[in-house]
Design a protein around this motif. Structure first.
Motif, PDB file in Angstrom:
ATOM      1  N   ASN A 272       0.820  -1.213   0.000  1.00 34.21           N
ATOM      2  CA  ASN A 272       0.000   0.000   0.000  1.00 34.21           C
ATOM      3  C   ASN A 272       0.852   1.260   0.000  1.00 34.21           C
ATOM      4  OD1 ASN A 272      -2.395  -1.447  -0.042  1.00 34.21           O
ATOM      5  ND2 ASN A 272      -2.609  -1.472   2.180  1.00 34.21           N
ATOM      6  N   ARG A 273       1.912   1.249   0.804  1.00 39.18           N
ATOM      7  CA  ARG A 273       2.780   2.427   0.854  1.00 39.18           C
ATOM      8  C   ARG A 273       3.582   2.578  -0.437  1.00 39.18           C
ATOM      9  NH1 ARG A 273       6.387   2.115   5.886  1.00 39.18           N
ATOM     10  NH2 ARG A 273       6.021  -0.132   5.739  1.00 39.18           N
ATOM     11  N   MET A 274       3.958   1.473  -1.053  1.00 38.39           N
ATOM     12  CA  MET A 274       4.670   1.545  -2.331  1.00 38.39           C
ATOM     13  C   MET A 274       3.768   2.111  -3.424  1.00 38.39           C
ATOM     14  SD  MET A 274       6.755  -2.084  -2.177  1.00 38.39           S
ATOM     15  CE  MET A 274       7.319  -2.025  -3.877  1.00 38.39           C
ATOM     16  N   VAL A 275       2.514   1.659  -3.448  1.00 41.95           N
ATOM     17  CA  VAL A 275       1.559   2.182  -4.440  1.00 41.95           C
ATOM     18  C   VAL A 275       1.311   3.666  -4.207  1.00 41.95           C
ATOM     19  CG1 VAL A 275      -0.874   2.105  -5.133  1.00 41.95           C
ATOM     20  CG2 VAL A 275       0.435  -0.024  -4.920  1.00 41.95           C
ATOM     21  N   GLU A 276       1.103   4.047  -2.954  1.00 46.73           N
ATOM     22  CA  GLU A 276       0.863   5.455  -2.634  1.00 46.73           C
ATOM     23  C   GLU A 276       2.041   6.323  -3.060  1.00 46.73           C
ATOM     24  OE1 GLU A 276       0.013   8.300   1.298  1.00 46.73           O
ATOM     25  OE2 GLU A 276      -0.002   6.118   1.495  1.00 46.73           O
ATOM     26  N   ALA A 277       3.261   5.857  -2.787  1.00 47.88           N
ATOM     27  CA  ALA A 277       4.454   6.622  -3.160  1.00 47.88           C
ATOM     28  C   ALA A 277       4.606   6.712  -4.680  1.00 47.88           C
ATOM     29  CB  ALA A 277       5.691   5.981  -2.546  1.00 47.88           C
ATOM     30  N   THR A 278       4.261   5.632  -5.375  1.00 41.21           N
ATOM     31  CA  THR A 278       4.354   5.625  -6.835  1.00 41.21           C
ATOM     32  C   THR A 278       3.388   6.644  -7.449  1.00 41.21           C
ATOM     33  OG1 THR A 278       4.995   3.293  -6.866  1.00 41.21           O
ATOM     34  CG2 THR A 278       4.107   4.209  -8.905  1.00 41.21           C
ATOM     35  N   VAL A 279       2.152   6.631  -6.981  1.00 42.12           N
ATOM     36  CA  VAL A 279       1.140   7.554  -7.510  1.00 42.12           C
ATOM     37  C   VAL A 279       1.512   8.999  -7.158  1.00 42.12           C
ATOM     38  CG1 VAL A 279      -1.280   8.256  -7.357  1.00 42.12           C
ATOM     39  CG2 VAL A 279      -0.683   5.823  -7.495  1.00 42.12           C
ATOM     40  N   ASP A 280       1.927   9.236  -5.922  1.00 43.21           N
ATOM     41  CA  ASP A 280       2.317  10.593  -5.514  1.00 43.21           C
ATOM     42  C   ASP A 280       3.491  11.099  -6.346  1.00 43.21           C
ATOM     43  OD1 ASP A 280       0.353  10.625  -3.604  1.00 43.21           O
ATOM     44  OD2 ASP A 280       1.694  10.276  -1.898  1.00 43.21           O
ATOM     45  N   THR A 281       4.463  10.231  -6.582  1.00 38.49           N
ATOM     46  CA  THR A 281       5.640  10.625  -7.360  1.00 38.49           C
ATOM     47  C   THR A 281       5.264  10.934  -8.802  1.00 38.49           C
ATOM     48  OG1 THR A 281       7.097   9.277  -5.963  1.00 38.49           O
ATOM     49  CG2 THR A 281       7.933   9.897  -8.128  1.00 38.49           C
ATOM     50  N   LEU A 282       4.459  10.056  -9.405  1.00 37.31           N
ATOM     51  CA  LEU A 282       4.076  10.258 -10.805  1.00 37.31           C
ATOM     52  C   LEU A 282       3.250  11.523 -10.977  1.00 37.31           C
ATOM     53  CD1 LEU A 282       4.167   9.019 -13.662  1.00 37.31           C
ATOM     54  CD2 LEU A 282       1.974   7.936 -13.147  1.00 37.31           C
ATOM     55  N   LEU A 283       2.230  11.712 -10.131  1.00 34.30           N
ATOM     56  CA  LEU A 283       1.375  12.892 -10.272  1.00 34.30           C
ATOM     57  C   LEU A 283       2.143  14.161  -9.949  1.00 34.30           C
ATOM     58  CD1 LEU A 283      -2.064  11.675  -8.837  1.00 34.30           C
ATOM     59  CD2 LEU A 283      -1.072  11.422 -11.119  1.00 34.30           C
ATOM     60  N   GLY A 284       3.104  14.064  -9.024  1.00 32.28           N
ATOM     61  CA  GLY A 284       3.940  15.222  -8.728  1.00 32.28           C
ATOM     62  C   GLY A 284       4.766  15.633  -9.930  1.00 32.28           C
ATOM     63  N   GLN A 285       5.247  14.651 -10.687  1.00 30.68           N
ATOM     64  CA  GLN A 285       6.049  14.961 -11.872  1.00 30.68           C
ATOM     65  C   GLN A 285       5.177  15.411 -13.046  1.00 30.68           C
ATOM     66  OE1 GLN A 285       9.661  11.844 -10.784  1.00 30.68           O
ATOM     67  NE2 GLN A 285       8.832  11.847 -12.836  1.00 30.68           N
ATOM     68  N   ILE A 286       3.934  14.948 -13.080  1.00 26.72           N
ATOM     69  CA  ILE A 286       3.019  15.448 -14.111  1.00 26.72           C
ATOM     70  C   ILE A 286       2.715  16.928 -13.860  1.00 26.72           C
ATOM     71  CG2 ILE A 286       0.634  15.306 -14.963  1.00 26.72           C
ATOM     72  CD1 ILE A 286       0.809  12.269 -14.582  1.00 26.72           C
ATOM     73  N   ALA A 287       2.518  17.276 -12.586  1.00 35.51           N
ATOM     74  CA  ALA A 287       2.210  18.664 -12.230  1.00 35.51           C
ATOM     75  C   ALA A 287       3.421  19.566 -12.389  1.00 35.51           C
ATOM     76  CB  ALA A 287       1.691  18.728 -10.793  1.00 35.51           C
ATOM     77  N   ASP A 288       4.615  19.026 -12.144  1.00 32.95           N
ATOM     78  CA  ASP A 288       5.849  19.818 -12.222  1.00 32.95           C
ATOM     79  C   ASP A 288       6.892  19.005 -12.972  1.00 32.95           C
ATOM     80  OD1 ASP A 288       8.091  21.355 -11.924  1.00 32.95           O
ATOM     81  OD2 ASP A 288       8.207  21.191  -9.733  1.00 32.95           O
ATOM     82  N   ARG A 289       7.016  19.272 -14.271  1.00 28.96           N
ATOM     83  CA  ARG A 289       7.922  18.488 -15.104  1.00 28.96           C
ATOM     84  C   ARG A 289       9.391  18.699 -14.736  1.00 28.96           C
ATOM     85  NH1 ARG A 289       4.623  16.319 -19.271  1.00 28.96           N
ATOM     86  NH2 ARG A 289       2.601  16.288 -18.271  1.00 28.96           N
ATOM     87  N   ASP A 290       9.694  19.723 -13.978  1.00 31.55           N
ATOM     88  CA  ASP A 290      11.075  19.980 -13.555  1.00 31.55           C
ATOM     89  C   ASP A 290      11.390  19.363 -12.199  1.00 31.55           C
ATOM     90  OD1 ASP A 290      11.671  21.513 -15.842  1.00 31.55           O
ATOM     91  OD2 ASP A 290      10.745  23.291 -14.930  1.00 31.55           O
ATOM     92  N   ARG A 291      10.436  18.657 -11.626  1.00 28.80           N
ATOM     93  CA  ARG A 291      10.654  18.038 -10.322  1.00 28.80           C
ATOM     94  C   ARG A 291      11.749  16.979 -10.432  1.00 28.80           C
ATOM     95  NH1 ARG A 291       6.033  14.813  -6.772  1.00 28.80           N
ATOM     96  NH2 ARG A 291       7.354  14.322  -4.965  1.00 28.80           N
ATOM     97  N   PRO A 292      12.736  16.982  -9.532  1.00 23.70           N
ATOM     98  CA  PRO A 292      13.822  15.991  -9.599  1.00 23.70           C
ATOM     99  C   PRO A 292      13.301  14.569  -9.400  1.00 23.70           C
ATOM    100  CG  PRO A 292      14.387  17.810  -8.117  1.00 23.70           C
ATOM    101  CD  PRO A 292      12.932  17.957  -8.447  1.00 23.70           C
ATOM    102  N   ALA A 293      14.030  13.624  -9.961  1.00 23.78           N
ATOM    103  CA  ALA A 293      13.661  12.217  -9.797  1.00 23.78           C
ATOM    104  C   ALA A 293      13.736  11.824  -8.326  1.00 23.78           C
ATOM    105  CB  ALA A 293      14.585  11.333 -10.629  1.00 23.78           C
ATOM    106  N   GLN A 294      12.823  10.951  -7.915  1.00 23.58           N
ATOM    107  CA  GLN A 294      12.762  10.488  -6.534  1.00 23.58           C
ATOM    108  C   GLN A 294      13.155   9.018  -6.475  1.00 23.58           C
ATOM    109  OE1 GLN A 294      11.450  12.912  -4.148  1.00 23.58           O
ATOM    110  NE2 GLN A 294      11.724  14.160  -5.975  1.00 23.58           N
ATOM    111  N   LYS A 295      13.981   8.659  -5.480  1.00 26.06           N
ATOM    112  CA  LYS A 295      14.301   7.250  -5.236  1.00 26.06           C
ATOM    113  C   LYS A 295      13.744   6.900  -3.865  1.00 26.06           C
ATOM    114  CE  LYS A 295      18.029   3.842  -5.080  1.00 26.06           C
ATOM    115  NZ  LYS A 295      19.501   3.593  -5.213  1.00 26.06           N
TER     116      LYS A 295
END
Length: 339
Positions: free
Chosen positions: A295-318
């Motif tokens: 559940n936490r992996m899915v939540e982090a994946t969705v948050d990361t993807l939508l964050g990058q859609i909203a801000d294309r200059d957002r740095p990659a997250q590991k």
């Protein structure tokens, strides 16, 4: 008899509004409650459905996400696929699911097709992509997130469990249980998950002063894992404990040990897996396993993807998320170990 296709102009005429008002209603743009009600009622009466792809061509926003999965025979992935799809749909996105092997010539046409659909982002679940495909996605403005897989050097966001820590937990568990002939049937060493779990396991054994008896790449394959189990148990000094790189392989190893070789798990051999898929809790296996915090992996994946859609200059997250060792009956339980 040919039926003419209902258009937005037909809806506008029936609702007595402008065609642009119909477009605003179905694109989610600003419109009054009265306008929305009239347009929806007219659309229902006429059986009108908006052309999502056509709207995407105009607005550049398809509200579609591509989800590319390597395989579904491992029970981890159908569960992950369902939860990722539900989470993205809850955010108002449609999900396009594609199957792909890790061969570049297989992944490339899928990426091109996703681009043709004007997807706003892509999640690759245990699928590796080349630097060329990474650059093409970046040039097209399509964010990419790797789920349950990492790739160094490509600058891509990734979400995994804490695989090194998970492997280390298993080593400590085996040593605490008194095992000294300890082997590892690893996950595919071409993947970051397989390498990291093996690394953590070796580190844990080394810290305890216990040598690793043997390590065989199980390729995340049921057949390869079964073959590896046969090779290990044919040794003059067979292991009394085996860490298997994921549950899918661990089930195959347990079946081989019990049904083919006539051994007892855990009396003859302790077995520990990784993932903690639903089948691991079934009485037939009762598999001790490192739980991936799905559940936490899915939540982090969705948050990361939508964050990058909203801000294309957002740095990659590991992102690495630690999961617990779930102790069941497939392995000797150390005295005093908390379960």
């Amino acid at each position: 008899m040919m039926v003419e296709k209902v258009t937005s102009l037909d809806v506008a005429r029936l609702a007595k509004v402008s065609q642009s008002a119909v477009s605003r209603v179905f694109s989610g743009a600003s419109a009054s409650k009265a306008t929305i009600a009239k347009v929806r009622a007219a659309a229902d009466q006429l059986g009108y459905r908006p052309n999502t792809l056509a709207r995407a061509m105009i607005t550049g926003k398809s509200r579609m996400i591509g989800l590319v999965v390597a395989y579904l025979d491992n029970q981890f992935y159908p569960v992950a696929l369902e939860r990722l799809s539900n989470a993205l749909q809850a955010e108002g996105y449609h999900v396009l699911v594609f199957m792909a092997s890790n061969a570049t010539d297989n992944v490339e046409p899928i990426v091109q097709e996703l681009m043709d659909y004007q997807v706003e982002g892509i999640v690759f679940a245990s699928v590796s992509i080349s630097s060329d495909l990474t650059e093409r996605c970046a040039s097209a403005g399509i964010p990419v997130v790797l789920f349950n897989r990492g790739q160094d050097g490509l600058g891509l966001s990734s979400v995994t469990s804490a695989n090194i820590d998970g492997g280390r937990q298993v080593a400590e568990f085996f040593v605490a249980g008194g095992h000294r002939r300890i082997a590892h049937i690893a996950g595919w060493q071409g993947s970051s998950t397989g390498r990291d779990r093996a690394l953590g396991f070796r580190q844990g054994l080394k810290a305890a002063g216990v040598p690793l008896l043997a390590e065989i790449d199980g390729m995340y394959s049921r057949e390869a894992a079964q073959s590896a189990a046969r090779v290990l148990m044919a040794r003059s000094d067979p292991p009394d404990a085996i860490f298997v790189g994921n549950d899918h392989m661990a089930f195959a190893v347990m079946d081989t040990l019990r049904s083919e070789l006539g051994l007892s798990v855990p009396n003859d051999v302790s077995v520990v897996g990784y993932d903690d898929v639903p089948l691991a809790s079934w009485d037939a296996y009762s598999l001790t396993s490192v739980r991936q915090p799905m559940n936490r992996m899915v939540e982090a994946t969705v948050d990361t993807l939508l964050g990058q859609i909203a801000d294309r200059d957002r740095p990659a997250q590991k992102v690495e998320i630690a999961g617990p060792l779930i102790v069941r009956a497939s392995a000797r339980i150390p005295e005093g170990w908390k379960t």
